[in-house]
Structure formats: structure tokens, C-alpha cells
Design a protein around this motif. Sequence first.
Motif: not given
Length: 118
Positions: A42-45, A50-51, A86-89
Motif C-alpha cells: 500500500e503506497i500512500p497516494p 523519493f518516498e 502499479m499505482g505509482l503516479r
Amino acid sequence: MDPFTPDFLQQAIVAVLVCSAIALIPAIVVVVIALRQISEMEIPPDADFFETLQLVPISVPISLDLLDLAFGIFSAPFSWMALELMGLRALRMITIVESILPGMGPIPTMTIAWAVAR
């Protein structure tokens, strides 16, 4: 051999296409692995570049670098699509800029950025 002869140019184009094809196979495999690993995370939106790099596994930057190596300056749409899946905007714009710059394909810039972020 003169670099301006048709034979030399044809051989150079074939060499580039062979290298691209060789890089494409592992790129697809690593993208699939990265998609599976990211689906469990779960990656914060609101995470910045870098985070996000600190949170993702190494398979993500390696897959982006392999796509860049395989497609060169044409890798931007493929990288954009992979990052969207991947949801990595947060990684999209940097990846697009890196893929558009000529000569950056052989340099694993996303993997280096991942190491720096760690």
C-alpha cells in the motif's frame, strides 16, 4: 569499414534491434514480478518521488530501466502504462523525462535513484 556505407548502417540497425529484443524479454518478466509485488503493498497516494522509491521493491526501478533500454526514447508510453498499472503516479514524470533524454537508455537511472533513496 566506412560508417556511411549502406552495409554498415544496416548492420548497426540490426544490432540495435537485437539488443532491444534481448532487453524486452527480461523487461516483461520483471514488470510482471513488480506488478505482483506492488499489488500486495500500500503506497500512500500523496507520496513524493523519493518516498515512493523508498517503499517500492527493487523490481520496480529495474523494470523501468529495462523498458528504457528496450525501447529507447519510445519507452515513455510503456513506462507510463506500467506505472499507472502499479499505482505509482509519483514516479511517472521523472521516468518520462529520463526516457525522453537521448543516450540515457543504457544508464540504469531509476535503479541508481532507488539506491540513493534507500
